[in-house]
Design a protein around this motif. Structure first.
Motif, mmCIF file in Angstrom:
data_model
loop_
_atom_site.group_PDB
_atom_site.id
_atom_site.type_symbol
_atom_site.label_atom_id
_atom_site.label_comp_id
_atom_site.label_asym_id
_atom_site.label_seq_id
_atom_site.Cartn_x
_atom_site.Cartn_y
_atom_site.Cartn_z
ATOM 1 N N ARG A 191 7.839 -4.471 -2.940
ATOM 2 C CA ARG A 191 6.634 -3.134 -2.956
ATOM 3 C C ARG A 191 5.652 -3.327 -2.188
ATOM 4 N NH1 ARG A 191 10.980 -1.635 -3.587
ATOM 5 N NH2 ARG A 191 11.777 -0.359 -5.755
ATOM 6 N N ARG A 192 4.743 -4.590 -1.432
ATOM 7 C CA ARG A 192 3.641 -5.726 -1.377
ATOM 8 C C ARG A 192 4.418 -6.246 -0.085
ATOM 9 N NH1 ARG A 192 3.685 -6.060 -6.300
ATOM 10 N NH2 ARG A 192 4.556 -8.571 -6.291
ATOM 11 N N GLU A 219 6.117 5.513 3.439
ATOM 12 C CA GLU A 219 6.361 6.421 3.438
ATOM 13 C C GLU A 219 7.587 7.751 2.961
ATOM 14 O OE1 GLU A 219 3.584 9.334 6.125
ATOM 15 O OE2 GLU A 219 2.558 7.463 5.878
ATOM 16 N N ALA A 222 8.352 6.856 -0.943
ATOM 17 C CA ALA A 222 7.678 7.337 -1.714
ATOM 18 C C ALA A 222 8.300 8.531 -1.847
ATOM 19 C CB ALA A 222 6.534 7.205 -1.244
ATOM 20 N N ASP A 225 11.321 8.600 -3.602
ATOM 21 C CA ASP A 225 10.995 8.794 -4.809
ATOM 22 C C ASP A 225 10.463 9.621 -5.642
ATOM 23 O OD1 ASP A 225 10.868 6.799 -7.412
ATOM 24 O OD2 ASP A 225 8.624 6.946 -6.620
ATOM 25 N N ASP A 229 12.131 12.631 -8.674
ATOM 26 C CA ASP A 229 11.365 12.458 -9.979
ATOM 27 C C ASP A 229 11.199 13.555 -10.742
ATOM 28 O OD1 ASP A 229 10.452 10.147 -10.701
ATOM 29 O OD2 ASP A 229 8.519 10.534 -9.270
ATOM 30 N N GLY A 239 14.265 5.519 -6.789
ATOM 31 C CA GLY A 239 12.329 4.664 -7.365
ATOM 32 C C GLY A 239 12.188 3.857 -5.766
ATOM 33 N N ALA A 242 8.569 4.078 -4.059
ATOM 34 C CA ALA A 242 7.311 3.775 -5.685
ATOM 35 C C ALA A 242 6.434 2.666 -5.173
ATOM 36 C CB ALA A 242 7.602 3.683 -6.729
ATOM 37 N N GLY A 243 4.959 2.691 -5.242
ATOM 38 C CA GLY A 243 4.103 1.942 -4.878
ATOM 39 C C GLY A 243 4.294 1.748 -3.563
ATOM 40 N N VAL A 244 5.511 1.632 -2.804
ATOM 41 C CA VAL A 244 4.877 0.238 -1.696
ATOM 42 C C VAL A 244 3.625 0.565 -0.971
ATOM 43 C CG1 VAL A 244 6.341 0.397 0.336
ATOM 44 C CG2 VAL A 244 7.627 1.151 -0.721
ATOM 45 N N ARG A 245 3.253 -0.739 -1.022
ATOM 46 C CA ARG A 245 1.903 -1.203 0.231
ATOM 47 C C ARG A 245 2.697 -2.046 1.117
ATOM 48 N NH1 ARG A 245 -2.109 -5.340 -0.892
ATOM 49 N NH2 ARG A 245 -1.167 -5.860 -2.750
#
Length: 361
Positions: A191-192, A219, A222, A225, A229, A239, A242-245
């Motif tokens: 994720r990071r 993107e 995201a 995801d 939802d 998912g 989710a929260g990928v940087r």
């Protein structure tokens, strides 16, 4: 005893007339033989006599004079690359040059440092090449393509991210490489994600689009995801983004630069890195291991190019394999375009890519 062909400094430069006298043939016959003209039938013994006479005198045809008569040369101009293109592209360009030579073209590499697109086109046109293969470092404009064609170039081929009006185009999708690498890392639960941006001059034409592709993949994950939802397409991939940087990581191709980045790695909070290429990946992976950072347990690593050395590392390096057209294929395209200069410019994909999953991710 072999006779020396060295000429004293004050000795006149041999001419085709000298070759004709020594071989006992006409100057036209000399021209036909030494220019490999197939339209005129000349016996093998006569060809041997002409070539032996030329070798004895140290005579070679005058390329400039020949091009003046023909209006063009058999020269294919390749602007010299001033960037560290790596083994994959070096092999491609070497294969291209060999293939062009087998097709009886003379390959000339031209140093174009300090020239822009139109300035480079004017400089190249002065040599009257029959074809130009612009390798992307200098971006030609439609006006530059027209300048080359007016000077006698029968084929102008660009290699780069897009197509230029009037030129055949081999398009390199660099963004797809970054996108596939990051999509793979996301699918592995990362994720990071750091993306190495080489500091060496000229590589921005590759690294910029790869970073853009990496961000687009994040993107896309995201959005997938968000759709999950909302109950749209829930299931596979839910998912994933989710929260990928995505974090750009400037890195020079040097051990001290890699060591400095590895020393602050844990403060960055990254769990994966797309290291631009296998070479940068190997450099960084060794520095991370020297810092006691486990690959892939703490940080997953993926490169690109699928170099042999990456398969010999421990852990074996995951990579994005780039499937390029061959240099021989491009040489055949040059030859077809020279033979049919009136044809419509065509666009081809230079390469495709796919992830090769190994132990490092």
């Amino acid at each position: 005893m072999t006779q020396s062909t060295e000429q004293p400094a004050d000795r006149p430069v041999p001419t085709s007339a000298d070759v004709a006298r020594l071989a006992g043939v006409s100057r036209a016959t000399v021209s036909y033989v030494l220019n490999n003209t197939s339209a005129v039938r000349i016996s093998d013994p006569t060809r041997r006599k002409v070539r032996e006479a030329a070798e004895r005198l140290g005579y070679v045809p005058h390329a400039a004079a020949r091009s003046l008569r023909a209006g063009h040369t058999r020269m294919v101009l390749l602007p010299t690359a001033h960037i560290p293109v790596g083994p994959l592209y070096s092999h491609f360009f070497n294969e291209l040059q060999w293939a062009l030579r087998r097709l009886d073209y003379t390959v000339v590499q031209y140093g174009s440092v300090g020239l822009d697109g139109d300035g480079a086109a004017r400089a190249w046109a002065e040599l009257r090449p029959v074809a130009v293969v612009s390798l992307g470092e200098i971006v030609l404009t439609p006006h530059g393509v027209e300048v080359l064609k007016r000077s006698g170039a029968k084929a102008v081929i660009t290699v780069g991210p897009g197509q230029v009006e009037g030129a055949h185009a081999l398009v390199m999708d660099q963004s797809g490489i970054g996108g596939r690498a990051v999509a793979h890392l996301i699918a592995r639960g990362c994720r990071r994600i750091g993306v190495v941006m080489p500091e060496e001059p000229g590589l921005g034409m590759f690294s910029g689009p790869r970073l853009a592709g990496a961000r687009a993949a994040a993107e896309a994950g995201a959005h997938a995801d968000a759709d999950a939802d909302a109950g749209v397409g829930a299931g596979a991939g839910a998912g994933a983004g989710a929260g990928v940087r995505i974090v750009p990581l400037p890195l020079a191709y040097a051990e001290d630069s890699a060591a400095a980045l590895a020393a602050r790695w844990r403060t960055l909070g990254l769990d994966a890195v797309f290291a631009f290429s296998d070479e940068y990946a190997m450099l960084l992976m060794r520095a991370l291991q020297d810092e006691g950072i486990s690959v892939p347990a703490e940080t997953a690593v993926i490169g690109s190019d699928d170099l042999l050395l990456g398969r010999l590392l421990r852990p074996r390096l995951s990579t994005v394999r780039i499937d390029m057209v061959t240099g021989r294929w491009l040489a055949d395209l040059v030859d077809r375009a020279v033979r049919d200069p009136g044809g419509d410019p065509e666009r081809y994909d230079l390469m495709d890519s796919r992830v090769v999953h190994r132990e490092s991710s």
